[in-house]
Design a protein around this motif. Structure first.
Motif, mmCIF file in Angstrom:
data_model
loop_
_atom_site.group_PDB
_atom_site.id
_atom_site.type_symbol
_atom_site.label_atom_id
_atom_site.label_comp_id
_atom_site.label_asym_id
_atom_site.label_seq_id
_atom_site.Cartn_x
_atom_site.Cartn_y
_atom_site.Cartn_z
ATOM 1 N N ASP A 127 87.908 -32.487 39.358
ATOM 2 C CA ASP A 127 88.435 -33.211 40.515
ATOM 3 C C ASP A 127 87.594 -34.470 40.639
ATOM 4 O O ASP A 127 86.389 -34.410 40.888
ATOM 5 N N HIS A 173 90.804 -28.599 47.296
ATOM 6 C CA HIS A 173 90.681 -28.784 45.854
ATOM 7 C C HIS A 173 91.209 -27.550 45.131
ATOM 8 O O HIS A 173 91.390 -26.496 45.733
ATOM 9 N N ILE A 185 96.346 -33.395 42.986
ATOM 10 C CA ILE A 185 96.289 -32.353 44.013
ATOM 11 C C ILE A 185 97.575 -32.343 44.838
ATOM 12 O O ILE A 185 98.016 -31.289 45.307
#
Length: 176
Positions: A70, A81, A140
């Motif tokens: 990430d 996340h 995401i």
């Protein structure tokens, strides 16, 4: 020029290619198209494939085969996340990648979504350091929209159902 008989879903009128905005630049020949799309798949993974790999890993154990990174800021990471991801903001790649990532294992990067190039910048920085890298298309945003679990500062969360515009509602398999 193609006619409507050649295309089962075409309208009744035929438009010369020069008047068609899609065909002003003609499609590539099949060999060039195959090379381009094969190369694209070497650089990209989609959220469904990443989620499927994590599911198999959880159920069967063994090596995952890649590291998920990430590349967003700490406040973004805290907001939500992907479970199992490694937090490595793009700006910190040069100084922290060697400590956090194994160069012998491919890396998949993600950021916010299709409107953000943070994952691309992170992938570039990692590739320049000698990592094999792919970018997770959709980031995401599409991970969440497709109904996959996320971790937040409050714990784990998951939408009750996937966004029907991004994922099938009656199957785990989109068919692609």
């Amino acid at each position: 020029m193609t006619t409507t008989q050649d295309r089962p879903h075409a309208t009744a009128t035929t438009v010369p290619a020069t008047d068609n905005p899609v065909l002003r630049v003609p499609p590539a020949d099949p060999a060039a198209a195959a090379a381009y799309f094969a190369a694209s798949l070497a650089f990209h993974a989609d959220v469904s494939d990443v989620a499927a790999a994590f599911k198999v890993h959880r159920e069967q154990g063994g090596e995952l085969g890649f590291q998920l990174v990430d590349s967003r800021s700490t406040p973004s990471w805290d907001q939500a996340h992907v479970p199992g991801a490694i937090h490595l903001p793009t700006a910190l790649v040069p100084e922290q990648a060697e400590r956090l990532l194994d160069k012998s294992v491919p890396v998949v990067t993600y950021c916010w979504g299709p409107g953000c190039n943070g994952a691309t910048r992170s992938a570039l920085a990692l590739a320049r350091l000698g990592y094999q890298v792919k970018e997770m298309l959709g980031g995401i945003e599409y991970w969440i929209r497709e109904g996959f679990e996320v971790e937040t500062w409050q714990g784990s969360e998951q939408r009750a159902e996937a966004d029907p515009l991004t994922a099938p509602t009656d199957s785990d398999d989109c068919g692609c």
